[in-house]
Enzyme design. Structure first.
Site, PDB file in Angstrom:
ATOM      1  CD  GLU A  41       9.457  -2.251   1.398  1.00 18.00           C
ATOM      2  OE1 GLU A  41       8.256  -1.978   1.463  1.00 18.00           O
ATOM      3  OE2 GLU A  41      10.010  -3.060   2.183  1.00 18.00           O
ATOM      4  CE  LYS A 112       5.461  -4.534   1.363  1.00 21.08           C
ATOM      5  NZ  LYS A 112       6.198  -3.710   2.353  1.00 21.08           N
ATOM      6  CB  CYS A 148       9.302  -6.076   2.602  1.00 24.21           C
ATOM      7  SG  CYS A 148       9.903  -6.124   4.328  1.00 24.21           S
TER       8      CYS A 148
END
Length: 545
Positions: A41, A112, A148
């Site tokens: 990321e 995300k 994540c």
């Protein structure tokens, strides 16, 4: 399909260096005949970029780097994390994105969904959450690409109102990829593996996880990238606190044998390795080379010196022994013994005459008043002035040696022993410092045993001991852990068996000393709740005071 995992140490805002690291890994992946290489990321810009994200130039340079890297992706695809502009006119200006690159160009962008906004995380400050879900189709594989936190919403008490994998599973993916910037804490390794294993089992899919490694000021990333099969069993694990690279054949994941857990699971060893990494990267990324600290003969400065020597090399570390009339002979001898054992140069600079000069100057104003905290703090500040003089004259960075227990209750002198460019032990409780010393001495006596066994003391007045004004550290640290890490209310802590008056006294000390901690050096974070960016308390407040 053969997938390469590239676990790298990035430097925030250093686009040239980060890009070169990525290109080097792509070349290596090509040699290994990988079909796809995956980076963490925000790999392009480093994590966390924080308010650099407020500058359009920063975002443009990030995207330009991705586009430049794309030209090298012929015969191999890549997944790279980067910030990007939000094309929707509504919402935040940016997305936290993962770019899928193939055939020399960006083919898809995945944003995300779950933006953490707790502890050290503040992603909702900058990014707009994703609301559209699609898998990546490549080489006859359907990839569920997550970023994540997107995998951290499993379990009976989800933090968010949406679960990205619940949406992606409807498109029948074959594998889960998770690119991450997951900071280290000494409890994080176990929690992280549990979360990833839950995802693998719940969706009956293998999980490939790629994490950052290295330190970014106070945040330390431990790496530990891994592969789990659909049963949630660990079949591949990359190094901790070091860059690493591997290639995985997806056809062989479920047939691979489960491997044993990493040996890096002893708390003291994890903290030791994290702090060495934190010191090393702080100096490297700021262009510093040399460190100095005050070596008292006590356990805190002893542990800090050993960690600094391991991180920077003995030739780059200097210790000053700064005895006063209240310093014991064995403290000076213990400090000398340690410095000589590990080969660090040191100087003995007595502060006795300097302290007398201060007393003489202040005598007309302090005349008739008893010796108290004022005189104690003068000694600590004299030491800080001398350390900073060496720092300025010879180019050293001063390391702070205060521990978390002391910082919590304000047991330190502002502009004195709280000075420093980096706080090494500021997130390590005193009892953990003893554990670190035991780990350092596991094979040979490096830290003198007397530094470990003697009662802790600041040695600022005759026969002074920390226990004169503080509970014993084994009790204090347990109390502080409940209040700081676990956010337990006073009543809850008292109900656990702690003395009511002691709880009230300690918590009052914690809250009333926030103003001191606000002015301290960056603290290397090794716990789930460190002082600094992850714990935001008001200063002029009255709660529990």
């Amino acid at each position: 399909m053969k997938i390469a995992l590239a676990q790298l140490n990035f430097h925030i805002g250093n686009f040239e260096q980060n890009t070169q690291k990525i290109l080097t890994s792509i070349a290596l992946a090509k040699k290994e005949h990988a079909d796809l290489i995956v980076f963490p990321e925000m790999a392009i810009c480093g994590y966390p970029p924080r308010d650099f994200l407020s500058y359009n130039d920063f975002i443009k340079k990030s995207i330009a780097a991705v586009e430049h890297i794309a030209t090298y992706c012929e015969g191999i695809a890549a997944i790279i994390g980067s910030p990007d502009f939000n094309t929707n006119p509504k919402g935040k200006d940016l997305n936290n994105s993962a770019f899928f690159i193939n055939n020399g160009k960006i083919e898809k962008k995945i944003n995300k969904t779950l933006l953490p906004n707790y502890d050290i995380f503040e992603e909702y400050r900058y990014f707009e959450p994703n609301t559209q879900f699609e898998v990546i189709e490549y080489k006859n594989q359907r990839i569920a690409l997550t970023i994540c936190e997107d995998l951290w919403n499993v379990g009976v008490n989800p933090l968010y109102t949406v679960n990205p994998m619940d949406e992606l599973i409807k498109q029948h993916p074959d594998i889960i990829l998770n690119i991450a910037a997951s900071p280290f804490s000494y409890q994080q390794e176990k929690t992280r593996k549990e979360i990833l294993a839950k995802n693998a089992r719940e969706y009956n899919l293998p999980v490939l996880y790629v994490n950052h490694v290295g330190a970014q000021t106070e945040l330390i990333f431990d790496g530990g990238s891994l592969v789990m099969n659909a049963k949630g069993e660990l079949v591949k694990e990359l190094k901790y606190f070091d860059e690493d690279f591997c290639v995985i054949n997806t056809d062989e994941i479920d047939a691979s044998e489960q491997i044993s857990e990493s040996e890096n699971n002893i708390e003291a060893e994890l903290i030791h390795n994290a702090l060495v990494c934190g010191i090393k990267n702080y100096f490297q990324k700021l262009g510093f080379t040399k460190a100095i600290l005050g070596l008292s003969g006590g356990i805190d400065s002893a542990v800090t010196l050993v960690l600094a020597e391991k991180a920077l090399g003995k030739e780059n570390v200097k210790a000053l022994l700064l005895p006063s009339q209240f310093s014991s002979d064995h403290s000076i001898n213990d400090a000398k013994q340690l410095a000589e054992t590990i080969g660090v140069s040191y100087e003995v600079v007595s502060i006795e005459e300097t302290f007398k000069a201060f007393e003489s100057t202040l005598n007309p104003y302090f005349k008739g008043l008893p010796f108290n905290l004022a005189e104690e703090n003068i000694q600590a500040r004299i030491r800080a002035v001398l350390l900073m003089a060496f720092s300025n004259k010879f180019g050293y960075i001063l390391l702070n040696t205060s521990n978390k227990s002391e910082a919590a209750v304000g047991y330190g002198t502002l502009y004195g022993d709280m000075c420093g460019g980096l706080s090494v032990l500021g997130d390590v409780y005193k009892t953990q410092v003893y554990n670190l010393a035991a780990y350092i001495n596991r094979e040979n006596e490096i830290i003198p045993i007397n530094s470990i066994l003697k009662p802790p003391s600041a040695e600022l007045r005759p026969d002074q001991k920390d226990s004169d004004s503080l509970p014993e550290y084994d009790i204090l640290d347990k109390l502080l852990y409940q209040y700081i890490e676990l956010s337990k209310d006073p009543e809850e802590i008292i109900s656990m068996g702690f003395d009511k008056s002691m709880v009230e006294k300690v918590l009052r000390m914690v809250n009333s000393n926030e103003w001191k901690r606000y002015q301290t050096a960056p603290i290397l974070r090794v716990s789930t709740k460190a002082f600094g960016m992850g714990r935001r308390m008001p200063i002029a407040a009255k709660y529990l005071i």
